[in-house]
Design an enzyme around this catalytic site. Structure first.
Site, PDB file in Angstrom:
ATOM      1  N   CYS A  86       0.735  -1.277   0.240  1.00  0.00           N
ATOM      2  CA  CYS A  86       0.156  -0.143   0.088  1.00  0.00           C
ATOM      3  C   CYS A  86       0.575   0.728   0.010  1.00  0.00           C
ATOM      4  O   CYS A  86       1.856   1.245   1.211  1.00  0.00           O
ATOM      5  CB  CYS A  86      -0.950  -0.246   1.214  1.00  0.00           C
ATOM      6  SG  CYS A  86      -1.952   1.830   1.344  1.00  0.00           S
ATOM      7  N   CYS A 143      -1.713  15.615   3.037  1.00  0.00           N
ATOM      8  CA  CYS A 143      -3.310  15.214   1.539  1.00  0.00           C
ATOM      9  C   CYS A 143      -3.931  16.980   2.135  1.00  0.00           C
ATOM     10  O   CYS A 143      -3.852  17.320   2.997  1.00  0.00           O
ATOM     11  CB  CYS A 143      -4.123  13.976   2.623  1.00  0.00           C
ATOM     12  SG  CYS A 143      -5.536  14.147   1.164  1.00  0.00           S
ATOM     13  N   CYS A 163     -10.444  14.770   5.270  1.00  0.00           N
ATOM     14  CA  CYS A 163     -11.744  14.165   5.884  1.00  0.00           C
ATOM     15  C   CYS A 163     -11.389  14.438   6.930  1.00  0.00           C
ATOM     16  O   CYS A 163     -10.441  13.728   7.882  1.00  0.00           O
ATOM     17  CB  CYS A 163     -11.364  12.469   5.287  1.00  0.00           C
ATOM     18  SG  CYS A 163     -11.157  12.526   3.656  1.00  0.00           S
ATOM     19  N   CYS A 180      -3.669   4.403   7.789  1.00  0.00           N
ATOM     20  CA  CYS A 180      -3.264   6.473   7.273  1.00  0.00           C
ATOM     21  C   CYS A 180      -2.708   6.977   8.042  1.00  0.00           C
ATOM     22  O   CYS A 180      -3.365   7.923   8.724  1.00  0.00           O
ATOM     23  CB  CYS A 180      -4.598   6.638   6.266  1.00  0.00           C
ATOM     24  SG  CYS A 180      -4.733   6.106   4.736  1.00  0.00           S
TER      25      CYS A 180
HETATM   26  N1  SAH Z   1      -7.420   9.506  -0.634  1.00  0.00           N
HETATM   27  C1  SAH Z   1      -7.473   8.094  -1.220  1.00  0.00           C
HETATM   28  C2  SAH Z   1      -7.116   6.922  -0.310  1.00  0.00           C
HETATM   29  C3  SAH Z   1      -6.567   7.397   0.388  1.00  0.00           C
HETATM   30  S1  SAH Z   1      -7.154   6.234   2.812  1.00  0.00           S
HETATM   31  C4  SAH Z   1      -9.670   7.927  -0.404  1.00  0.00           C
HETATM   32  O1  SAH Z   1      -9.910   8.718   0.524  1.00  0.00           O
HETATM   33  O2  SAH Z   1      -9.863   7.050  -0.881  1.00  0.00           O
HETATM   34  C5  SAH Z   1      -7.859   5.001   2.147  1.00  0.00           C
HETATM   35  C6  SAH Z   1      -9.010   4.923   3.000  1.00  0.00           C
HETATM   36  O3  SAH Z   1      -8.732   4.189   4.556  1.00  0.00           O
HETATM   37  C7  SAH Z   1     -10.344   5.892   2.705  1.00  0.00           C
HETATM   38  O4  SAH Z   1     -11.417   5.281   2.318  1.00  0.00           O
HETATM   39  C8  SAH Z   1      -9.886   6.443   3.938  1.00  0.00           C
HETATM   40  O5  SAH Z   1     -11.494   7.328   3.611  1.00  0.00           O
HETATM   41  C9  SAH Z   1      -9.998   5.959   4.709  1.00  0.00           C
HETATM   42  N2  SAH Z   1      -8.995   5.975   6.265  1.00  0.00           N
HETATM   43  C10 SAH Z   1      -8.524   7.336   6.548  1.00  0.00           C
HETATM   44  N3  SAH Z   1      -8.562   7.437   7.952  1.00  0.00           N
HETATM   45  C11 SAH Z   1      -9.154   6.307   8.442  1.00  0.00           C
HETATM   46  C12 SAH Z   1      -9.031   5.870   9.788  1.00  0.00           C
HETATM   47  N4  SAH Z   1      -8.407   6.534  11.331  1.00  0.00           N
HETATM   48  N5  SAH Z   1     -10.122   4.814   9.908  1.00  0.00           N
HETATM   49  C13 SAH Z   1     -10.536   4.380   8.888  1.00  0.00           C
HETATM   50  N6  SAH Z   1     -11.093   4.332   7.693  1.00  0.00           N
HETATM   51  C14 SAH Z   1      -9.244   5.214   7.705  1.00  0.00           C
END
Ligand code: SAH
Length: 350
Positions: free
Chosen positions: A111, A118, A122, A339
């Site tokens: 991965c 970023c 989110c 992440c």
């Molecule tokens: N920017 C891309 C890829 C990165 S994150 C995206 O948004 O898809 C990969 C996945 O992990 C995404 O679905 C993201 O929303 C999720 N994610 C990120 N942080 C997280 C966390 N703390 N707990 C659960 N899922 C998470």
């Protein structure tokens, strides 16, 4: 691919055809390009000195004109639970990124990150807290995989672009990375073994569908109404869920490849059975699969993880309504494999 800082050619980001053009431009033989490409993308060497079939004169010229991107490992953590390994890499400019090696029965999956930080914002994600620092170059995408393969001696068969960053916010470099990684003169990883995850940049979903439709597309949905999605993901202010789903239909039309919807479960926010019913309704009839991710709480936010019982009930409800769903197996829970977490704690402690 000129490096902006030093105006040197980023040689690991060049396609074979471009490397051939470069060789001809310096009055050398075209076939040398293939040899160099093989050293860089197959034998995975880190310096020109290791390219034993090149003349000293050519090596001097390459050193003058080009920059050879190599990531430096600054930390590695291996999970005692499942062998998942997390790598922290330092880039030339001192920035830190992270990548994860996961071992499955069907092969090894890496991965990788697509940006330093970023900008998507989110709410539950650690990668976005300091914003986006910069895009990764194609060579920096690649070298995460190359260095992991070299360091571990494990052949990488699958790649997921699901680490820190939004790959579609760095689209051109992402596409060039794909061209390099699927090249039969390089690691030759099939598009079908590559998954890219996006928070839903709709224009890029269309663009990808027209270019590389054999990849697996994963969409971070995380909510069933635009209102709820906006609470969790600022990108929902730009694109609606129905626009995303329409783009997914287009992708399906072009590719016939099952789409993955990621749905991170946040306690009391989006994990109700009514949410599961609404999700089933949204996705009904689409060739897709839902990947439920119980949230990995980060210390900067008060979001809590959904209890296992509720996660199972959510999954069962989806299945009952005919939606194929899995719960993401938690890999490397003991090594902060979610992440951006390890990178953040590293930066905070140096
Ligand atoms: N920017 C891309 C890829 C990165 S994150 C995206 O948004 O898809 C990969 C996945 O992990 C995404 O679905 C993201 O929303 C999720 N994610 C990120 N942080 C997280 C966390 N703390 N707990 C659960 N899922 C998470």
């Amino acid at each position: 691919m000129e490096n902006e800082l030093q105006n040197k050619i980023d040689i690991k980001s060049l396609l074979l055809s471009e490397l051939e053009e470069y060789m001809e431009s310096i009055g050398d033989k075209k076939f040398r390009a293939k040899q160099i490409y093989d050293w860089l993308h197959n034998k995975l060497v880190s310096s020109y000195d290791e390219m034993t079939n090149l003349s000293k004169k050519l090596i001097e010229r390459l050193e003058k004109d080009t920059e050879l991107i190599n990531l430096e490992v600054v930390d590695k953590k291996v999970s005692e639970i499942d062998g998942t390994a997390k790598f922290l890499f330092k880039l030339k400019d001192g920035n830190i990124i992270e990548s994860v090696l996961m071992k499955y029965k069907h092969g090894n999956s890496v991965c990788i990150s697509s940006q330093v930080g970023c900008s998507m914002g989110c709410k539950f994600c650690a990668s976005t807290i300091g914003g986006r620092i910069r895009n990764l170059s194609p060579s920096e995408f690649l070298d995460q995989i190359y260095k992991i393969q070299k360091l571990t001696g494990e052949r990488v068969s699958n790649v997921v672009i699901m680490g820190s960053g939004e790959p579609f916010d760095n689209f051109d470099n992402f596409i060039r990375f794909l061209d390099l990684i699927v090249s039969e003169n390089g690691l030759n990883i099939s598009q079908r073994n590559i998954t890219v995850s996006t928070c839903g940049l709709v224009d890029k979903i269309y663009k990808l569908a027209d270019m590389k439709p054999q990849l697996t597309l994963a969409i971070s949905l995380h909510a069933t109404t635009d209102e709820k999605r906006r609470e969790l993901m600022p990108i929902a202010n730009k694109y609606s869920i129905s626009e995303i789903l329409e783009a997914c239909e287009y992708f399906l039309d072009k590719s016939n490849r099952r789409i993955t919807f990621e749905y991170s479960l946040v306690q009391g926010v989006n994990d109700n059975i009514d949410d599961a019913k609404a999700l089933s309704k949204l996705l009904k009839g689409m060739l897709c699969h839902v990947n439920l991710i119980p949230i990995n709480p980060i210390k900067e936010r008060s979001y809590a993880r959904t209890q296992n019982e509720q996660v199972n009930a959510f999954r069962n409800c989806l299945e009952k309504h005919g939606i194929n769903a899995t719960i993401r197996r938690e890999m490397g829970q003991d090594i902060q494999a979610a992440c951006g977490q390890l990178r953040k704690s590293y930066i905070e402690n140096v």
